[in-house]
Write an enzyme that holds these catalytic residues in place. Sequence first.
Site, PDB file in Angstrom:
ATOM      1  CE1 TYR A 293      35.841  12.673  45.210  1.00 38.67           C
ATOM      2  CE2 TYR A 293      34.653  12.660  43.024  1.00 38.67           C
ATOM      3  CZ  TYR A 293      34.559  12.795  44.442  1.00 38.67           C
ATOM      4  OH  TYR A 293      33.677  13.525  45.012  1.00 38.67           O
TER       5      TYR A 293
ATOM      6  CG  HIS B 203      35.725  17.991  47.755  1.00 40.69           C
ATOM      7  ND1 HIS B 203      36.608  17.281  46.931  1.00 40.69           N
ATOM      8  CD2 HIS B 203      34.729  17.238  48.077  1.00 40.69           C
ATOM      9  CE1 HIS B 203      36.089  16.142  46.946  1.00 40.69           C
ATOM     10  NE2 HIS B 203      35.290  16.145  47.752  1.00 40.69           N
TER      11      HIS B 203
ATOM     12  CB  SER C  49      27.210   8.433  49.841  1.00 39.31           C
ATOM     13  OG  SER C  49      27.228   7.390  50.412  1.00 39.31           O
ATOM     14  N   PRO C  50      24.177   8.808  47.746  1.00 37.57           N
ATOM     15  CG  PRO C  50      23.283   8.845  45.484  1.00 37.57           C
ATOM     16  CD  PRO C  50      24.586   8.892  46.591  1.00 37.57           C
ATOM     17  CG  LEU C  51      22.570   4.452  45.971  1.00 39.93           C
ATOM     18  CD1 LEU C  51      23.345   3.553  44.740  1.00 39.93           C
ATOM     19  CD2 LEU C  51      20.919   4.276  45.622  1.00 39.93           C
TER      20      LEU C  51
END
Length: 308
Positions: A53, A128, A208-210
């Site tokens: 990241y 990952h 990326s839950p949204l």
Amino acid sequence: MRYRTLGGLRVSAVGLGAMPLSIEGRPDEARALATVHAALDAGVTLLDTADSYHLPGDEPGHNEQLVARALATYGGDTADVLVTTKGGRGRPADGTWTVNGSPRRLKAAAEASLKRLGLEAIGLYQLHKPDPAVPFEDSVGALRDLLDAGTIRLAGISNTTADQIRRAHAILGDRLVSVQNQYSPAVRDSDPELLLCAELGLAFLPWSPLGGISRSSLDGPSGPSSPSGSGSEKGSQGRFGAFHTVAREHGVSPQQVCLAWLSHRSPTVIPIPGASRPESIRDSAGAADLVLTAEDLARLDPATAHRP
């Protein structure tokens, strides 16, 4: 804040995905630190990061170092905070996301992450992404070796199939504690993996839950017609309009409803929404205390069903 169990540990029912604090469009450091501190103030005790990241080709481990600084400068108690990081991916100068799951690479990456985080051992370390060029059992074997060496305390895997979860569990047993796959109203491909995690008692950490409610940097192109089903609020009001309707009725944001809906999918689900502003993570953390009724869930579930 409500809590859930991850590998025998008590963690907040909503975590913080720290990725947006270090990649393209990231905030300045003062706001980034304030965002992590706001998460901690709200009772969040699960911080998700990764060595990859960072900006393309620059500053590997930037997000891990940022999380470490945020914890070091926080005025409160951080003893119960679990930092989970990941290894096996890279970000070269062209901005692509590479994969390298060789045991040697994973072990070196874990040691580097441990140094950057300034911990005695990494609380939770995750592969990952499986590397198609490396036998999966070899990559998982590296996690086993890191556990045996005490470099990491718990192990997880990310972006994996149900078959790979079973294979990893056969190697690691109870020391495999988590699976981190993409899952959201817009992306339900990991339903089989979510169910398997419930069966095996593994925490399921949707990244990326949204998606479908608001777009993550990894979701791809935005817009009402994007293949992922994510995009602008205008597009979301169509297929995912029920989330907005339920949100208005509860007097909360659609994002809170989305995270609460995810938590209702299984008692092993712990969403890790990203945030780049203190206000965003405060709102997300509030989802832990949002109770959806059976009527709410009945309206939300049809909107997320797979379409032919």
